[in-house]
Design a protein around this motif. Structure first.
Motif, short mmCIF file in Angstrom:
data_model
loop_
_atom_site.label_atom_id
_atom_site.label_comp_id
_atom_site.label_asym_id
_atom_site.label_seq_id
_atom_site.Cartn_x
_atom_site.Cartn_y
_atom_site.Cartn_z
N GLN A 1 0.65 -1.23 0.07
CA GLN A 1 -0.16 0.06 -0.15
C GLN A 1 0.46 1.20 -0.27
OE1 GLN A 1 -2.19 -0.94 3.17
NE2 GLN A 1 -3.81 -1.94 2.16
N TYR A 2 2.60 1.60 0.77
CA TYR A 2 2.81 2.40 0.32
C TYR A 2 3.11 2.88 -0.62
CZ TYR A 2 7.52 4.74 1.43
OH TYR A 2 8.63 5.24 0.97
N LEU B 1 0.20 11.59 2.14
CA LEU B 1 -0.44 10.89 1.96
C LEU B 1 0.59 9.75 1.35
CD1 LEU B 1 -3.49 11.71 -0.25
CD2 LEU B 1 -3.71 11.14 2.22
N THR B 2 1.44 9.94 0.89
CA THR B 2 2.53 9.29 1.12
C THR B 2 3.18 9.17 2.57
OG1 THR B 2 3.39 9.96 -1.48
CG2 THR B 2 5.04 8.10 0.05
N ALA C 1 0.91 7.11 4.93
CA ALA C 1 1.21 5.76 4.08
C ALA C 1 2.42 4.96 4.55
CB ALA C 1 1.37 4.94 2.56
N GLU D 1 2.10 7.93 -6.79
CA GLU D 1 1.65 8.55 -7.22
C GLU D 1 2.63 9.75 -7.02
OE1 GLU D 1 -2.65 9.19 -5.39
OE2 GLU D 1 -2.84 7.20 -5.77
N GLN E 1 1.00 4.18 -2.81
CA GLN E 1 0.48 5.15 -2.79
C GLN E 1 2.09 6.30 -3.24
OE1 GLN E 1 -1.49 7.30 -1.30
NE2 GLN E 1 -0.78 9.16 -2.28
N VAL F 1 -0.48 15.08 -2.60
CA VAL F 1 0.52 13.54 -2.08
C VAL F 1 1.41 13.20 -1.71
CG1 VAL F 1 1.17 12.11 -3.91
CG2 VAL F 1 -0.69 13.53 -5.27
#
Length: 505
Positions: free
Chosen positions: A89-90, A175-176, A179, A96, A93, A172
């Motif tokens: 998941q990391y 959010l990274t 994560a 992006e 993310q 972004v």
């Protein structure tokens, strides 16, 4: 041109700012040192250096059981799978942050076919002379010809970026970061699972040892009670003792037999519990014969004073990473208040022949930046920021509660550690005195000096003191296990098969 476009987009993305608040680790919500007083040790076991469970659990049999569990335990396998999920998941993310470039290549052929054409013509002539007038003739002609249109070939190749978000305000990137911290938090959770597993196995192994000792005492007491019943029956039959003595002897015998059945069940259940923790059958040769044999193999932990050691506990580490993730999400929520800038770019080649596909005239490109901004959302954007802040406050409270809980657990373990030695010494002395008292009372009863009631009371006291001594020995050993676990143990070690983690920023 496409290379320049990609380089420009990458540079913009890497230079994006972040609107997340700067993370500062909160102060410890607990005293800087452990409690002191009569219940605590003079030197509190606190600052635990990087050690292995082998330094604490020194019995080779217990070490082999733990090693087997680290390979076969299903909870640990699930924890390793969760790490793999969080790592993926990391990475999703993180992807992006860079544009997604797609390439296409194509070929098409179109056949124009054959068509027929018919031509029709007519003519009319009129003439005037000097002396008169005349009319010419009229004629019509029709003709047909064939034209072949042939086929059209088209070759094309292109690279393109579709709706790539230029992360000027760090949405972004925030959010990274969130994560990534949750990925690290998942690893900490897995280490907590590992630490709990090691502690539970040590406790179950010691419990088996304790129940085995209790089983032996129950078996010995039942055999002793059987002999007492036989002797008392002979005295009753000979008219020397009353029938009540026989009834009391049988009460002791049946109580011991009941305890014997209970302890037999407990030992079997201990084996089942240990096998569940290990995830595989446990070799009987790896099990201890008694608590007297097992307890001395649990070593003391190093001593220290600072409560900051709690920051290495896996549950505290996991709570802090969740706090870091929530802090980063504030930046993402703030960035959502600003316009979103996207970039679409396409560069390609097109030609009617493959040989001319890479010539200068075949190249074409287009770049389409765009910006979007929500003019009216009824306050949803600011509510998103408020929500992220509230989630950060919740994570902060959870983090501080985790530290306070850890401090309480360690303080309780230290309090028990500070008094168990005195209790154990007293219990050993009580058992020794009870043994001597029963031996003398039984001899006096057999010699006709004391009543059977005195011998019975001495036997009951001995049985009770023996069981209490085993309980105290188990408490002493499991207290060391609890202290090892509450201080974080060797939680810095990686979970089996968990894989590497990315470098922490």
């Amino acid at each position: 041109m496409i290379r320049k476009t990609v380089s420009l987009v990458s540079l913009v993305a890497l230079s994006a700012c972040s609107l997340a608040p700067k993370y500062v680790r909160p102060d410890l919500p607990v005293p800087p040192s452990w409690p002191v007083g009569d219940a605590y040790l003079a030197q509190n076991e606190a600052t635990l250096p990087s050690i292995s469970y082998r330094d604490i659990f020194r019995d080779p049999r217990l070490q082999r059981v733990i090693e087997q569990a680290l390979v076969n335990n299903r909870d640990l396998r699930a924890a390793a799978a969760n790490i793999a999920i969080a790592r993926a998941q990391y990475r999703i993310q993180r992807a992006e942050l860079l544009p997604e470039i797609g390439g296409t290549a194509g070929y098409s052929r179109r056949d124009n076919g054959t068509r027929g054409v018919t031509n029709t013509g007519s003519g009319l002539g009129t003439g005037t002379g000097v002396t008169g007038t005349g009319t010419g003739g009229t004629g019509t002609s029709t003709g047909t010809f064939t034209s072949n249109g042939g086929a059209t070939n088209t070759f094309s190749a292109s690279l393109g970026i579709t709706a790539f978000e230029v992360d000027l305000f760090g949405r972004v990137r925030s959010l990274t970061t969130a994560a990534q911290n949750r990925y690290f938090g998942t690893e900490a959770t897995a280490r907590a699972t590992r630490l709990t597993l090691v502690g539970d196995i040590a406790t179950a192994w010691l419990t088996y040892a304790s129940d085995t000792s209790l089983l032996k005492i129950a078996r010995d007491t039942a055999a002793l009670a059987a002999r007492s019943v036989s002797l008392t029956k002979s005295r009753v039959d000979g008219g020397i003792a009353p029938r009540t003595d026989l009834d009391q002897a049988r009460i002791i015998e049946q109580t011991a037999l009941s305890d014997l059945a209970t302890q037999t069940t407990a030992v079997a259940q201990d084996v089942n519990a240990l096998q569940l923790l290990v995830g595989a059958p446990v070799d009987p040769s790896l099990l201890p014969a008694s608590i007297e044999q097992a307890a001395p193999t649990i070593a003391e932990l190093p001593a220290g004073l600072s409560s900051s050691i709690l920051l290495r506990r896996p549950d505290v580490v996991q709570a802090e990473y969740e706090l870091r993730a929530s802090n980063a999400e504030i930046g993402a929520a703030r960035a959502a208040l600003f316009p979103t800038i996207s970039l679409t770019a396409l560069a390609g080649l097109a030609s009617s022949s493959l040989g001319n596909l890479f010539t200068g005239g075949a190249f074409n490109y287009s770049v389409s930046p765009s910006a979007s901004y929500s003019i009216f959302r009824a306050g949803a954007g600011r509510a998103g920021v408020a929500q992220s802040r509230a989630q950060r406050d919740y994570a902060l409270a959870t983090y501080e509660k985790a530290i306070q809980t850890a401090f309480s657990e360690v303080a309780d373990a230290l309090a028990r550690r500070g008094t168990i030695t005195a209790q154990l010494d007293a219990q050993r002395a009580l058992t020794a005195a009870s043994t001597d008292n029963y031996r003398l009372s039984d001899a006096r009863y057999r010699g006709g000096i004391d009543t059977f009631l005195q011998s019975l009371t001495a036997q009951q006291s001995l049985y009770s003191s023996q069981r209490s001594l085993i309980s105290a020995q188990l408490t002493e050993a499991t207290n060391l296990v609890t202290l090892y676990r509450s201080l974080g143990g060797d939680s810095t070690l990686d979970v089996t098969a968990a894989g590497p983690k990315p470098t922490q920023p």
